[in-house]
Design an enzyme around this catalytic site. Structure first.
Site, short mmCIF file in Angstrom:
data_model
loop_
_atom_site.label_atom_id
_atom_site.label_comp_id
_atom_site.label_asym_id
_atom_site.label_seq_id
_atom_site.Cartn_x
_atom_site.Cartn_y
_atom_site.Cartn_z
N ARG A 292 0.84 -1.19 0.00
CA ARG A 292 0.00 0.00 0.00
C ARG A 292 0.89 1.25 0.00
NH1 ARG A 292 -5.51 -0.33 0.98
NH2 ARG A 292 -6.25 -2.44 1.37
N HIS B 235 -12.53 -1.82 -2.92
CA HIS B 235 -13.56 -0.85 -3.28
C HIS B 235 -13.93 -0.98 -4.75
CE1 HIS B 235 -12.83 0.98 0.59
NE2 HIS B 235 -13.66 1.97 0.33
N ARG C 185 -9.21 6.23 -4.14
CA ARG C 185 -8.33 5.30 -3.43
C ARG C 185 -6.87 5.67 -3.62
NH1 ARG C 185 -10.53 3.81 0.45
NH2 ARG C 185 -9.42 1.82 0.67
N HIS D 48 -4.27 2.74 -2.36
CA HIS D 48 -3.95 1.82 -3.45
C HIS D 48 -3.07 2.50 -4.49
CE1 HIS D 48 -6.53 -1.47 -2.23
NE2 HIS D 48 -7.53 -0.62 -2.05
#
Length: 367
Positions: free
Chosen positions: A79, A135, A182, A188
């Site tokens: 991440r 997501h 994101r 991400h």
């Protein structure tokens, strides 16, 4: 790969610094694109418009969320919020980026949720790996039946090619916005977002025509059991093979700006208890006497609106309830809560509205 990840940090930096006025927009978009929002908003809204579409949204959500959990165990994606430090990128080219509460978690952020103490972080099971984006993948799959249903309705009412593509265009635009949010939040990298978008669309396309609508109760019970046992078997098999599935938890705890941003309901077995509970609850609801009575009654539009308002009020209240601090009790509570979820939407709320409407309706006088 390093160049790809570095490009992702540059993109996040551009989104945060070049378009700062969009910060609240990205935060709202990532909230609406959260898998939990599918259970809370999309499922009941879709169900009271179209029974088949609503059940498809719930079924695809829970199956896709389970698959996303398993994918993250195997793909080991970094991440951005920790990679920028661990890789040495920040020391070489300091990035003007900052974290948000949603940066350090994978499940939905719930205000007021109890968090695990720092001493318990090492006990967390891994769900913080980033590939593919949950997501994008789960939302992309679950919204597919809504998009196709709207496209079908528009096609029957208009011959304009431009109007017919509006549902597809809205679907793609929203998912693109979710993906950018994101990246903006450092949750991400772009390639993880792309993987989630493609995987979600493909799963939605494959699963939408195959949603079980009228199966026996044992089918849904066995599905719930298979989800729990399957994920547990995969997890302990990987542990037995010597894989460290807590690696990302350690990195998240190390580099998250605030330890309380790592929420207990972002643990992977929290999503697993949600999915298995929803699968069992769907079966119970479809075979309940209340559901059978409401199906024969055929609710009108005003009754469906009343159902939606009442269901949303109950679900929001249920969602804001606290949970036990003990992990095992939390899993049991989460399972029972999401078992009740479809029962409320499909059976109990429509039955209450139908019975109340029947009592309020004036008697028909015979001529």
């Amino acid at each position: 790969m390093e160049s790809t990840l570095s490009a992702g940090i540059v993109m996040a930096e551009a989104l945060q610094n070049q378009l700062p006025w969009l910060e609240n927009v990205w935060l709202w978009v990532t909230f609406l694109g959260d898998p939990k929002s599918l259970f809370l908003f999309c499922f009941p809204a879709a169900y009271y418009i179209s029974r088949r579409v609503g059940i498809a949204v719930l079924w695809i959500s829970l199956i896709t969320e389970w698959l996303n959990l398993v994918f993250k165990w195997f793909l080991f994606g970094d991440r951005p919020f920790w990679w920028v430090h661990e890789s040495g990128y920040y020391s070489q080219a300091p990035a003007q980026v900052h974290q948000f509460p949603s940066s350090c978690e994978t499940g939905p952020v719930v205000e007021g949720t109890r968090v695990l103490p720092p001493s318990s972080h090492h006990k967390l099971l891994d769900s913080l790996a980033g590939s593919p984006s949950g997501h994008c993948m789960i939302t992309g799959a679950a919204l597919w039946p809504i998009m196709t249903a709207l496209s079908s309705q528009v096609a029957t009412r208009s011959r304009s090619r431009w109007i017919r593509v509006i549902p597809s265009l809205a679907y793609c635009t929203f998912l693109l916005a979710v993906g950018l949010s994101r990246i903006f939040l450092l949750a991400h990298f772009p390639h993880q977002v792309l993987a989630g978008l493609v995987t979600g669309a493909v799963l939605g396309w494959l699963m939408a025509p195959r949603v079980p609508m009228e199966r026996e109760l044992s089918f849904y019970g066995l599905t719930a059991l298979a989800l729990m046992l399957g994920a547990s078997l995969i997890y302990w098999t990987l542990i037995t093979l010597g894989l460290d599935l807590s690696w990302s938890i350690n990195l998240a705890s190390k580099w998250c700006e605030r330890p309380e941003w790592v929420h207990i309901d972002s643990r992977p077995f929290a999503s697993l208890s949600r999915d298995s509970g929803a699968a069992l609850g769907l079966g119970i609801a479809l075979h309940s006497p209340c559901y059978a009575q409401v199906r024969r009654a055929h609710l009108g539009n005003s009754q469906k609106v009343a159902c939606l308002v009442l269901a949303m009020g109950l679900l929001v209240t249920l969602n804001w309830l606290g949970h036990p601090p003990q992990v095992s009790l939390f899993y049991i509570f989460n399972f029972l809560k999401y078992t009740l979820w479809p029962c409320l939407v499909l059976a109990l709320v429509p039955w209450v509205v139908h019975m109340f409407s029947a009592q309020e309706a004036p008697p028909i006088r015979s001529s």
